[in-house]
Design an enzyme around this catalytic site. Structure first.
Site, PDB file in Angstrom:
ATOM      1  N   ASP A  63     -28.874 -31.289   4.807  1.00  0.00           N
ATOM      2  CA  ASP A  63     -30.188 -31.199   5.063  1.00  0.00           C
ATOM      3  C   ASP A  63     -31.369 -31.775   4.612  1.00  0.00           C
ATOM      4  OD1 ASP A  63     -28.264 -29.734   6.589  1.00  0.00           O
ATOM      5  OD2 ASP A  63     -29.829 -28.222   6.984  1.00  0.00           O
ATOM      6  N   GLU A 102     -27.466 -23.078  17.516  1.00  0.00           N
ATOM      7  CA  GLU A 102     -28.226 -22.084  16.391  1.00  0.00           C
ATOM      8  C   GLU A 102     -28.207 -21.547  17.325  1.00  0.00           C
ATOM      9  OE1 GLU A 102     -31.687 -24.362  14.898  1.00  0.00           O
ATOM     10  OE2 GLU A 102     -30.695 -25.655  13.626  1.00  0.00           O
TER      11      GLU A 102
END
Lengths: 211, 252
Positions: free
Chosen positions: B11, B130
């Site tokens: 990330d 998600e």
């Protein structure tokens, strides 16, 4: 002594370019007819659908150029969709004619009815079945069972079994993962995305071009 | 036969690799390009760069990073975060990405998955989902890097993105993300039988046996790991060795 990568607006060509540079070859990305014809080696990259790929080649006037190049018997490497385009036709979205440089058809991997495994085939998978010698080919010094990176749903089926350089098993079915007809090569896997072994295959192709 | 892919998830916020818990509370880890190169050399199968703040600012800022990475990293690179248009995808692929992962834009406009898979081929369109646990076998789709709920059921959404032409699903459990407490096995068991495209499990891996436990129960195609690698809990070799010893096919 340049190697030309055909630029026909399809997919990620930068990684192929970088892989060839990494193996110290003088490489260019081009759609120019003269540059292609005078190159010592030609690479047809490509991802996506067969019809879209063929359509782009035709729109850029490159289908004829590739055939003209192939007649000279200089080294040519088709990668993934680029390999499939070397064949006569594909059944993806109806029927589309290919370049016809190698006799055979491109069909979907047989999984949908059987439901053995998933499509697209996105995975590292082994190249096997060394019926014909890998010496003096792009697979020279590569171990049988080496893992290569695949991402595709269709695969080529050469009519002449002697042109199959390697097979790969998927969904209880062996498909042709590398083909050779004279100086024309095709690999269904991505050598530019298959780590050090993939780079070795690219280096082998470069050696063949500079021979 | 397929091999299970072990993917390094990195990330990125601005120029730093970061790591949070439940996609929040970000901590700087290092230079994302150097991490990617090291993981490549150590035998990782794929790199996944996620622009962690892109959705918030409505843009993906990773093109330069991708251009740098693809000079040294010769394995597949997937990029996600803030992808809003066909041109965004074109730019990322041109920069050296092999696949793009789309979440927020797809939820707001599902047709975007259809358009992008038609334009670039299913093989390079990853639907990033998600998921947050609601109750008894129900998970809800979140967007904007876990910031916003949508009311959409995860299983239904997964089936729909496959229909629209997504080639893979990256399914992240927000509840497990960054906790290092193991994958949300129930989530993957629920989704994996409902779709026929490959699924990447992400969120919760704290040790290699977490992956073994997941793969025993769910027919997952790839596992993404961040904490284990970033915090050097186990090496890539050790992870693959454990999988191998448990009869899971991996690229050694």
């Amino acid at each position: 002594m340049k190697i030309a990568i055909i630029d026909y607006g399809i997919g990620n060509v930068r990684s192929i370019l970088e892989a060839f540079k990494n193996q110290n070859s003088d490489v260019i990305l081009t759609k120019d007819k003269d540059e292609i014809l005078k190159s010592s080696g030609l690479v047809i990259p490509g991802v996506g659908s067969f019809s879209h790929g063929m359509e782009n080649l035709i729109n850029y006037g490159l289908d004829g150029v590739i055939k003209e190049y192939a007649i000279m018997d200089k080294p040519l490497l088709g990668i993934c969709l680029g390999m499939q385009l070397l064949f006569e036709e594909s059944s993806e979205f109806g029927f589309t004619n290919g370049l016809g440089l190698i006799s055979g058809k491109v069909n979907e991997l047989p999984t949908k009815d059987n439901q053995y495994e998933k499509l697209p085939h996105v995975s590292w998978n082994e190249i096997n079945s060394k019926k014909i010698s890998w010496n003096n080919t792009i697979l020279e010094d590569i171990d049988e069972g080496s893992d290569m990176y695949f991402v595709h749903s269709f695969a080529a089926e050469p009519n002449d079994p002697d042109e199959i350089l390697s097979l790969t098993e998927y969904s209880k079915h062996n498909f042709c993962s590398c083909v050779k007809r004279g100086n024309i090569y095709g690999c269904q896997f991505h050598p530019e995305k298959s780590g050090l072994i993939g780079l070795k295959i690219i280096s082998n192709f470069i050696s063949i071009c500079y021979r | 036969m397929n091999k299970i892919r072990v993917i390094a998830r990195i990330d990125v916020k601005n120029e730093f690799a970061i790591k949070g818990i439940h996609l929040e509370g970000l901590r700087k880890i290092g230079n994302p390009n150097i991490l990617a190169c090291n993981y490549y050399k150590d035998g990782i199968d794929e790199i996944f760069f996620m622009d962690a703040v892109a959705a918030y600012y409505d843009r993906n800022s990773l093109t330069e990073l991708i251009q740098k990475s693809c000079r040294n990293v010769f394995i597949p690179i997937t990029v996600g975060g803030g992808i809003r248009s066909i041109d965004d995808i074109k730019n990322l692929l041109k920069s050296g990405a092999d696949k793009v992962a789309i979440n927020t834009k797809a939820v707001r406009n599902p047709d975007f998955i259809l358009q992008s898979s038609k334009t670039f081929g299913s093989q390079c369109i990853v639907s990033s989902i998600e998921a947050k646990f609601i109750k008894d076998g129900k998970w809800e789709v979140y967007i904007d890097n876990g910031r916003e709920s949508t009311g959409t059921d995860v299983v239904e959404w997964a089936k729909y993105v496959e229909e629209l032409g997504a080639g893979e699903i990256m399914l992240t459990s927000i509840d497990k993300e960054g906790t290092k407490k193991g994958f949300d096995i129930e989530l993957y068991k629920e989704v994996v039988n409902k779709v026929s495209i490959p699924i990447i499990a992400s969120g919760g891996m704290g040790k290699s046996t977490d992956a073994v436990n997941l793969l025993k129960d769910a027919d997952i195609d790839a596992i993404a790991s961040a904490s284990v690698l970033h915090y050097k809990i186990e090496s890539i070799k050790e992870i693959k060795q454990t999988l191998f010893e448990n009869n899971i096919r991996v690229r050694i």
